[in-house]
Design an enzyme around this catalytic site. Structure first.
Site, mmCIF file in Angstrom:
data_model
loop_
_atom_site.group_PDB
_atom_site.id
_atom_site.type_symbol
_atom_site.label_atom_id
_atom_site.label_comp_id
_atom_site.label_asym_id
_atom_site.label_seq_id
_atom_site.Cartn_x
_atom_site.Cartn_y
_atom_site.Cartn_z
ATOM 1 C CG ASP A 233 -1.958 1.064 1.199
ATOM 2 O OD1 ASP A 233 -1.732 2.112 0.542
ATOM 3 O OD2 ASP A 233 -3.017 0.875 1.816
ATOM 4 C CE1 TYR B 157 -9.960 10.484 -9.181
ATOM 5 C CE2 TYR B 157 -11.132 11.740 -10.859
ATOM 6 C CZ TYR B 157 -10.200 10.772 -10.515
ATOM 7 O OH TYR B 157 -9.518 10.091 -11.509
ATOM 8 C CE LYS C 228 -6.526 11.006 -10.207
ATOM 9 N NZ LYS C 228 -5.295 10.193 -10.164
ATOM 10 C CB THR D 119 -10.605 0.465 -16.556
ATOM 11 O OG1 THR D 119 -11.552 1.219 -15.769
ATOM 12 C CG2 THR D 119 -9.531 1.402 -17.062
HETATM 13 N N1 LIG Z 1 -10.430 4.856 -15.690
HETATM 14 C C1 LIG Z 1 -10.703 6.127 -15.925
HETATM 15 O O1 LIG Z 1 -11.729 6.453 -16.556
HETATM 16 C C2 LIG Z 1 -9.746 7.212 -15.474
HETATM 17 C C3 LIG Z 1 -9.939 8.491 -15.980
HETATM 18 C C4 LIG Z 1 -9.049 9.504 -15.593
HETATM 19 C C5 LIG Z 1 -8.006 9.233 -14.723
HETATM 20 N N2 LIG Z 1 -7.868 7.970 -14.225
HETATM 21 C C6 LIG Z 1 -6.740 7.753 -13.304
HETATM 22 O O2 LIG Z 1 -5.877 6.793 -13.876
HETATM 23 C C7 LIG Z 1 -5.279 5.998 -12.839
HETATM 24 C C8 LIG Z 1 -5.591 4.543 -13.091
HETATM 25 O O3 LIG Z 1 -7.001 4.418 -13.161
HETATM 26 P P1 LIG Z 1 -7.702 3.011 -13.435
HETATM 27 O O4 LIG Z 1 -9.092 3.301 -13.849
HETATM 28 O O5 LIG Z 1 -6.835 2.169 -14.262
HETATM 29 O O6 LIG Z 1 -7.749 2.483 -11.919
HETATM 30 P P2 LIG Z 1 -8.017 1.032 -11.313
HETATM 31 O O7 LIG Z 1 -8.368 0.043 -12.373
HETATM 32 O O8 LIG Z 1 -8.944 1.267 -10.190
HETATM 33 O O9 LIG Z 1 -6.566 0.656 -10.746
HETATM 34 C C9 LIG Z 1 -6.015 1.366 -9.697
HETATM 35 C C10 LIG Z 1 -4.638 0.807 -9.451
HETATM 36 O O10 LIG Z 1 -4.044 1.539 -8.374
HETATM 37 C C11 LIG Z 1 -3.653 0.629 -7.348
HETATM 38 N N3 LIG Z 1 -3.811 1.315 -6.072
HETATM 39 C C12 LIG Z 1 -4.884 2.024 -5.640
HETATM 40 N N4 LIG Z 1 -4.653 2.517 -4.418
HETATM 41 C C13 LIG Z 1 -3.408 2.115 -4.075
HETATM 42 C C14 LIG Z 1 -2.598 2.294 -2.918
HETATM 43 N N5 LIG Z 1 -3.026 2.978 -1.843
HETATM 44 N N6 LIG Z 1 -1.371 1.726 -2.904
HETATM 45 C C15 LIG Z 1 -0.926 1.020 -3.951
HETATM 46 N N7 LIG Z 1 -1.634 0.821 -5.073
HETATM 47 C C16 LIG Z 1 -2.865 1.353 -5.120
HETATM 48 C C17 LIG Z 1 -4.569 -0.567 -7.525
HETATM 49 O O11 LIG Z 1 -3.998 -1.709 -6.928
HETATM 50 P P3 LIG Z 1 -4.907 -2.985 -6.484
HETATM 51 O O12 LIG Z 1 -6.030 -3.099 -7.463
HETATM 52 O O13 LIG Z 1 -3.929 -4.112 -6.543
HETATM 53 O O14 LIG Z 1 -5.414 -2.671 -5.127
HETATM 54 C C18 LIG Z 1 -4.644 -0.657 -9.037
HETATM 55 O O15 LIG Z 1 -3.496 -1.287 -9.553
HETATM 56 C C19 LIG Z 1 -5.849 6.525 -11.521
HETATM 57 O O16 LIG Z 1 -4.956 7.449 -10.986
HETATM 58 C C20 LIG Z 1 -7.149 7.205 -11.949
HETATM 59 O O17 LIG Z 1 -7.530 8.202 -11.060
HETATM 60 C C21 LIG Z 1 -8.700 6.950 -14.590
#
Ligand SMILES: NC(=O)c1ccc[n+]([C@@H]2O[C@H](COP(=O)([O-])OP(=O)(O)OC[C@H]3O[C@@H](n4cnc5c(N)ncnc54)[C@H](OP(=O)(O)O)[C@@H]3O)[C@@H](O)[C@H]2O)c1
Length: 249
Positions: free
Chosen positions: A59, A150, A154, A185
């Site tokens: 974490d 959020y 960001k 995703t």
């Molecule tokens: N998806 C979207 O539409 C979107 C849009 C804009 C920005 N983003 C940003 O892009 C990034 C990735 O998004 P995503 O949608 O791919 O997210 P996701 O599928 O929810 O994956 C999040 C990742 O971060 C890890 N994580 C979360 N909290 C953590 C912590 N405290 N310590 C260590 N690892 C941690 C998770 O690990 P575990 O699963 O192993 O716990 C997972 O690998 C994020 O920063 C998100 O805010 C996403």
């Protein structure tokens, strides 16, 4: 775009690599022949890892783990060429409905834990030519109702990236920010699937985006890869929207 094999030997650390965008980023660097250290919270290493890749679970809200991650990178990979900070926490909640604990968790996960990893990583980065990519969001650039904390987190992350770019430029460490739009995703798709009419919910969200569709994780990963390699050698302090035109509107 660079040739796929252009990452041969590059020492790359990717956080948030167990799912979504981070997993796609890891796959993109893997395809280029990079040497990878991946991290996420879940114990099981991500599928598809190569024999020379490493995974460390923990974490990043725990500073001791952030320190351990970077010490492990230095031991296994040597100087870090590329650090992609892709972990994060999404969270909705109207102002009056969000308790302070949840608000604090959003700041911790999206800003403070990133600062913590960066702080430990700076002395471990390759001096003279290395790169850091912070993964923010389109919602770090524009406000939206119901996601105030959020967006605050960001937006703060974007400013962290800009300041770090200036501070670290004399050491040859470039820092850039990727700002993805809504990306298809597993977690985002599961959210649609929980709606009474998932297809209608998908269409309604897509209609708010000039390009009329969500991003694929691979498209976001390609842009992050650009920022995370010498292909972007004169780019620092930049914020790259990967959002189908959302923030241009
Ligand atoms: N998806 C979207 O539409 C979107 C849009 C804009 C920005 N983003 C940003 O892009 C990034 C990735 O998004 P995503 O949608 O791919 O997210 P996701 O599928 O929810 O994956 C999040 C990742 O971060 C890890 N994580 C979360 N909290 C953590 C912590 N405290 N310590 C260590 N690892 C941690 C998770 O690990 P575990 O699963 O192993 O716990 C997972 O690998 C994020 O920063 C998100 O805010 C996403």
């Amino acid at each position: 775009m660079t040739a796929p094999e252009a990452d041969e030997g590059l020492a790359v650390v990717v956080t948030g690599a167990t799912s979504g965008i981070g997993e796609a980023v890891a796959a993109r660097f893997r395809a280029g022949g990079a040497r990878l250290l991946l991290t996420g919270r879940r114990e099981r290493a991500p599928a598809g890892m190569g024999p020379d890749e490493h995974y460390l679970a923990g974490d990043l809200g725990d500073e001791a783990f952030a320190a351990e991650l970077i010490a492990t990178a230095a031991r296994i990979l040597g100087p870090i060429d590329t650090l992609v900070l892709c972990h994060g926490l999404q969270g909705d909640g109207a102002i009056e409905a969000m308790d302070l604990q949840r608000a604090s968790a959003l700041l911790d996960a999206n800003v403070l834990s990133v600062f913590s990893v960066l702080q430990h990583a700076v002395p471990a980065m390759r001096e003279g030519a290395s790169q850091v990519v912070l993964v923010s969001s389109r919602l770090g650039m524009v406000g939206i109702a119901g996601q105030v904390m959020y967006t605050a987190a960001k937006g703060g992350l974007i400013m962290l990236g800009k300041g770090a770019a200036i501070e670290l430029a004399p050491r040859g460490i470039r820092v850039n920010v990727a700002a993805p739009g809504l990306t298809s995703t597993a977690a985002i798709e599961a959210g649609f699937d929980r709606q009474p009419d998932p297809d209608a919910a998908r269409r309604a969200r897509a209609a708010t985006i000039p390009m009329g569709r969500l991003a694929r994780p691979e498209e976001v990963a390609e842009a992050i890869h650009f920022l995370g390699t010498p292909a972007s050698s004169y780019v620092t302090g930049a914020v790259l929207p990967i959002d189908g035109g959302y923030t241009a509107a």
